[in-house]
Scaffold this motif. Structure first.
Motif, PDB file in Angstrom:
ATOM      1  N   THR A 212      17.875  -2.086 -44.995  1.00 27.33           N
ATOM      2  CA  THR A 212      18.467  -2.836 -43.891  1.00 27.33           C
ATOM      3  C   THR A 212      17.437  -3.239 -42.837  1.00 27.33           C
ATOM      4  OG1 THR A 212      19.115  -0.716 -42.897  1.00 27.33           O
ATOM      5  CG2 THR A 212      20.785  -1.886 -44.186  1.00 27.33           C
ATOM      6  N   ASN A 213      16.821  -2.257 -42.160  1.00 28.50           N
ATOM      7  CA  ASN A 213      15.907  -2.606 -41.059  1.00 28.50           C
ATOM      8  C   ASN A 213      14.466  -2.188 -41.338  1.00 28.50           C
ATOM      9  OD1 ASN A 213      16.429   0.173 -40.817  1.00 28.50           O
ATOM     10  ND2 ASN A 213      16.069   0.140 -38.608  1.00 28.50           N
ATOM     11  N   PHE A 214      14.071  -2.214 -42.625  1.00 30.47           N
ATOM     12  CA  PHE A 214      12.709  -1.817 -42.982  1.00 30.47           C
ATOM     13  C   PHE A 214      11.659  -2.700 -42.316  1.00 30.47           C
ATOM     14  CE2 PHE A 214      14.399  -4.558 -46.327  1.00 30.47           C
ATOM     15  CZ  PHE A 214      13.418  -5.538 -46.453  1.00 30.47           C
ATOM     16  N   ALA A 215      11.981  -3.982 -42.091  1.00 30.87           N
ATOM     17  CA  ALA A 215      11.031  -4.882 -41.424  1.00 30.87           C
ATOM     18  C   ALA A 215      10.790  -4.442 -39.988  1.00 30.87           C
ATOM     19  CB  ALA A 215      11.558  -6.311 -41.467  1.00 30.87           C
ATOM     20  N   ASP A 216      11.840  -3.996 -39.309  1.00 32.56           N
ATOM     21  CA  ASP A 216      11.693  -3.501 -37.941  1.00 32.56           C
ATOM     22  C   ASP A 216      10.851  -2.233 -37.915  1.00 32.56           C
ATOM     23  OD1 ASP A 216      13.328  -5.553 -36.996  1.00 32.56           O
ATOM     24  OD2 ASP A 216      15.148  -4.347 -37.223  1.00 32.56           O
ATOM     25  N   LEU A 217      11.044  -1.383 -38.916  1.00 30.67           N
ATOM     26  CA  LEU A 217      10.312  -0.109 -38.958  1.00 30.67           C
ATOM     27  C   LEU A 217       8.813  -0.325 -39.120  1.00 30.67           C
ATOM     28  CD1 LEU A 217      12.770   1.939 -41.232  1.00 30.67           C
ATOM     29  CD2 LEU A 217      12.434   2.178 -38.771  1.00 30.67           C
ATOM     30  N   VAL A 218       8.431  -1.260 -39.978  1.00 29.88           N
ATOM     31  CA  VAL A 218       6.998  -1.511 -40.174  1.00 29.88           C
ATOM     32  C   VAL A 218       6.424  -2.297 -38.998  1.00 29.88           C
ATOM     33  CG1 VAL A 218       7.145  -3.671 -41.503  1.00 29.88           C
ATOM     34  CG2 VAL A 218       5.268  -2.078 -41.929  1.00 29.88           C
ATOM     35  N   SER A 219       7.221  -3.132 -38.377  1.00 33.49           N
ATOM     36  CA  SER A 219       6.749  -3.898 -37.231  1.00 33.49           C
ATOM     37  C   SER A 219       6.498  -2.997 -36.028  1.00 33.49           C
ATOM     38  CB  SER A 219       7.762  -4.984 -36.867  1.00 33.49           C
ATOM     39  OG  SER A 219       7.301  -5.761 -35.790  1.00 33.49           O
ATOM     40  N   SER A 220       7.392  -2.026 -35.820  1.00 34.87           N
ATOM     41  CA  SER A 220       7.254  -1.113 -34.678  1.00 34.87           C
ATOM     42  C   SER A 220       6.150  -0.091 -34.886  1.00 34.87           C
ATOM     43  CB  SER A 220       8.573  -0.381 -34.433  1.00 34.87           C
ATOM     44  OG  SER A 220       8.841   0.532 -35.495  1.00 34.87           O
ATOM     45  N   GLY A 221       5.725   0.096 -36.146  1.00 29.99           N
ATOM     46  CA  GLY A 221       4.710   1.095 -36.452  1.00 29.99           C
ATOM     47  C   GLY A 221       5.291   2.440 -36.833  1.00 29.99           C
ATOM     48  N   GLU A 222       6.633   2.543 -36.798  1.00 35.53           N
ATOM     49  CA  GLU A 222       7.253   3.795 -37.247  1.00 35.53           C
ATOM     50  C   GLU A 222       6.940   4.032 -38.716  1.00 35.53           C
ATOM     51  OE1 GLU A 222      11.710   5.742 -37.750  1.00 35.53           O
ATOM     52  OE2 GLU A 222      11.372   4.224 -36.198  1.00 35.53           O
ATOM     53  N   ALA A 223       6.877   2.944 -39.482  1.00 34.21           N
ATOM     54  CA  ALA A 223       6.465   3.006 -40.883  1.00 34.21           C
ATOM     55  C   ALA A 223       5.089   2.376 -41.026  1.00 34.21           C
ATOM     56  CB  ALA A 223       7.463   2.276 -41.768  1.00 34.21           C
TER      57      ALA A 223
END
Length: 348
Positions: A212-223
């Motif tokens: 669902t929000n994997f793009a947000d996770l990598v963008s924020s640096g959480e991933a």
């Protein structure tokens, strides 16, 4: 006024009133669409409604398996559905989609020739390709200091706890198979078993599965790294230049999402009008501009802003695409994947 004239007036009035009441009882045309989340922009639906007067209701799903299960369970009320390539094959085999009347889709000729004779539905018998993309991975260069190009990075211990895989069976197996040198569409049970063990071995390194929000996770640096569908990460790339999308050296896959009319659809006239509408080059170009996903309409690319038309995450180089696998209906072999996926998800 003579008697005949009076009778004539009454007849005309009755006919007019009857026609008006018929139109009122019939009401405005409606269209009910069941599509992938984030793939059909609201602006496109609004434009279509404005041009045609047809009221559109959009419901969304997050996997082909959810779509197939819902239709098999007898879900009715949808006039258009948006399956991916292998789901088209499954739905056609099960008799859950209608053959298309091409005479009602004059803009079908705007499709790229490749998409008019696509392997899973040659001649567009039951589906009209809408958008296409790839499955690979994205990483954040704040965390991943050197460029990476292989699926192997998703098994790298230095990124432990900051890796996400797509929460989608076949998507996860793409990486699990290709990292072992196998084709992502294999039906060999031994190769599927090897990939299953590879995915199980990976689990201690994962932060989780996420579609669902994997793009947000990598963008924020959480991933640090996420397995990704190309279309979902391109807006993140625009907003954060430290996000990079990669079609891996091992190949990744190409996917195609298109529209079909489900069996028993009630508003087929509206469905055909929508199919023809989205095949207009200017409409297809607007879809790509809004979603950052490539359209199956050939001439739409020349209407795009140059920076988007030249974006290799949207339009990968031919040599990269040539190596990408194409997931089709795996038939009886699907049981090997389902059994393996159950083991993967059950592993702590």
């Amino acid at each position: 006024m003579n008697k005949k004239t009076l009778i004539g007036i009454v007849v005309v009035a009755v006919v007019a009133i009857g026609g008006y009441l018929f139109m009122q009882s019939k009401g405005p045309q409606e269209l009910h669409i069941y599509a992938w989340a984030d793939e059909v922009p609201q602006a496109i639906l609004d434009d279509f409604s404005k041009e045609t007067g047809i009221k559109v209701t959009l419901d969304t799903f997050d996997s082909n398996e959810s779509l197939i299960a819902k239709l098999e369970a007898g879900a009715s009320g949808y006039d258009l559905i948006e399956p991916s390539q292998y789901a088209v094959q499954i739905l056609e085999k099960k008799g859950l989609v209608e053959p298309l009347d091409h005479s009602k889709i004059p803009n079908r000729g705007n499709l790229s020739k490749v998409f008019q004779e696509i392997s899973f539905d040659p001649g567009n018998k039951v589906s009209i390709p809408f958008i296409w993309g790839t499955t690979g991975f994205a990483y954040n260069s704040d965390c991943v200091k050197e460029p990476i190009t292989s699926w192997k990075s998703l098994w790298d211990e230095q990124y432990k706890g900051r890796i996400y895989m797509l929460d989608n069976m076949l998507a996860a197996y793409i990486a699990g198979l290709q990292v072992n040198g196998f084709k992502a569409n294999t039906t060999n049970p031994d190769e599927v078993a090897k990939a299953t063990q590879t995915l199980i071995d990976q689990k201690p390194l994962l932060a989780g599965y996420n579609s669902t929000n994997f793009a947000d996770l990598v963008s924020s640096g959480e991933a640090c790294i996420v397995e990704a569908w190309s279309g979902n990460v391109l807006q993140a790339i625009e907003q954060n230049p430290k996000v990079h999308y990669v079609l891996p050296d091992e190949g990744g896959t190409m996917w195609v999402d298109g529209f079909s009319i489900p069996k028993g659809a009630k508003n087929t006239d509206a469905a055909y009008k929508f199919l023809d509408y989205i095949l207009k080059p200017e409409v297809a170009a607007k879809v790509t501009t809004l979603t950052k996903v490539a359209s199956a309409v050939d001439k739409s690319k020349e209407l795009l802003p140059p920076e988007l038309a030249k974006n290799t995450a949207v339009f990968p180089p031919d040599d990269k695409l040539a190596k990408a696998d194409f997931i089709l209906d795996l038939g009886d072999a699907m049981k090997h994947y389902q059994d393996g996926w159950t083991k993967v998800k059950a592993t702590q």
